[in-house]
Write an enzyme that holds these catalytic residues in place. Sequence first.
Site, PDB file in Angstrom:
ATOM      1  N   LYS A  45       0.757  -1.010   0.013  1.00 24.77           N
ATOM      2  CA  LYS A  45      -0.021   0.043   0.125  1.00 24.77           C
ATOM      3  C   LYS A  45       0.804   1.050   0.159  1.00 24.77           C
ATOM      4  CE  LYS A  45      -3.743  -2.535  -0.006  1.00 24.77           C
ATOM      5  NZ  LYS A  45      -4.158  -3.392   0.956  1.00 24.77           N
TER       6      LYS A  45
HETATM    7  C1  LIG Z   1      -5.199  -4.341   1.539  1.00 24.59           C
HETATM    8  C2  LIG Z   1      -6.670  -4.446   1.661  1.00 24.59           C
HETATM    9  C3  LIG Z   1      -7.545  -4.712   2.783  1.00 24.59           C
HETATM   10  C4  LIG Z   1      -6.736  -5.349   3.972  1.00 24.59           C
HETATM   11  O1  LIG Z   1      -5.707  -4.884   4.344  1.00 24.59           O
HETATM   12  P1  LIG Z   1      -4.588  -5.793   5.216  1.00 24.59           P
HETATM   13  O2  LIG Z   1      -3.787  -4.840   5.868  1.00 24.59           O
HETATM   14  O3  LIG Z   1      -3.980  -6.657   4.270  1.00 24.59           O
HETATM   15  O4  LIG Z   1      -5.431  -6.547   6.434  1.00 24.59           O
HETATM   16  C5  LIG Z   1      -8.506  -4.589   2.718  1.00 24.59           C
HETATM   17  N1  LIG Z   1      -9.557  -3.994   1.786  1.00 24.59           N
HETATM   18  C6  LIG Z   1      -8.821  -3.728   0.507  1.00 24.59           C
HETATM   19  C7  LIG Z   1      -9.687  -3.365  -0.567  1.00 24.59           C
HETATM   20  C8  LIG Z   1      -7.603  -3.800   0.335  1.00 24.59           C
HETATM   21  O5  LIG Z   1      -6.705  -3.943  -0.758  1.00 24.59           O
END
Ligand SMILES: *Cc1c(COP(=O)(O)O)cnc(C)c1O
Length: 395
Positions: A195
């Site tokens: 991210k």
């Molecule tokens: C990455 C992601 C999540 C979850 O995040 P984590 O930190 O991996 O638990 C939730 N929703 C979307 C759309 C994502 O891309």
Amino acid sequence: MTALAIDGGRPVRDTLLPYGHQSIDEDDVRAVVAVLRGDWLTTGPTVSAFEEAFAAGVGAHHAVAVSNGTAALHAAVFAAGVGPGDDVITTPMTFAASANCVLYQGGTPVFVDVQPDTLNIAPEKIEAAITPKTRAIIPVDYTGQPADLDEINVLAAKHHLTIIEDAAHALGATYRQRRIGTLATMTTFSLHPVKHITTGEGGIITTDDPALARRLRMFRNHGITSEARERQEKGGWFYEMTALGYNYRLTDLQCALGLSQLKKLDGWLARRRAIAARYNAAFGELAEIEIPTVRADREPAWHLYVIRLNLERLRVGRAAVFRALRAENIGVNVHYIPVPWHPYYQELGYRKGQWPVAEAAYERMISLPMFHGMTDRDVGDVIEAVRKVIEAYRR
Ligand SMILES: *Cc1c(COP(=O)(O)O)cnc(C)c1O
């Protein structure tokens, strides 16, 4: 024409370029080490400092840090009061966590199809899916382009629904000149390494509502109404657990990394936008490829860059194009298999064919590498490999 790597030719790159990757520098390392030498490894002052900086960055009153983005969604669904018998509307074109969080609290996810251009949830289809059981809506800012938040907010006000915006893709995006993080009842972010900024694992929820912020803080700490640091400061021992919470805390080590990463966000967003512009220019000319549609009133954060293949112009399907790109050492991916297609959801009784737009888009999509640390050379390699594969397979 040079042979495709999948046919034994030389790959465009010698090493695999991943679809996403973190950037860590010496400032990040120093920030984490400084916390290691201090008194608080968890639930300490660096957590609060990170929360304050994050909230200020998006322009929200409160930010609550948790152990990952999925925990952020779970906490928000809890704070919204979702429970057994409640329906929560979300999109099938997302990561499973956007819907799993509803199941965790005993609610029922209701999947509403997306718009054909942006692949964000379609507001007019949301309205048709609202019933007396509907409690909340979880729009997802797919690939980093904000969903139609004004239209969704109007529906929410009309039907008294909570909006939990899953902005895991959209840190730094804007919608009608307003920053993501302030446009829903609660907005959740992920701090996973792929991210925009990372804490290793991590998540954070922003809200302007102090009562919701309190519930979120309680939920991440077992449902207990005070934190250890508060009790230490006040010299007391008494605490009460008033709801079934979890240990979803984020450590001070991680928040030190988050604080250090946050300083670099603006530059990284600019880099992602520049990469997207280069891809758009290169692929906009290929009739075999549909590039992402961006609405004029919003600026995406470009977590992902998803192309769709015009399959009628190609001699092979998506799987063959995907394999050929991987053979060229381009770490392509697919975002996403529609959530209700997964075996777990199939066993719950969800049936394929109910989200024709998302399902048809899924069959044609490929995510290209997109991260702020990509060099110009990396971007050039992706463009060269896509052109090479498309030319080889064009009708
Ligand atoms: C990455 C992601 C999540 C979850 O995040 P984590 O930190 O991996 O638990 C939730 N929703 C979307 C759309 C994502 O891309």
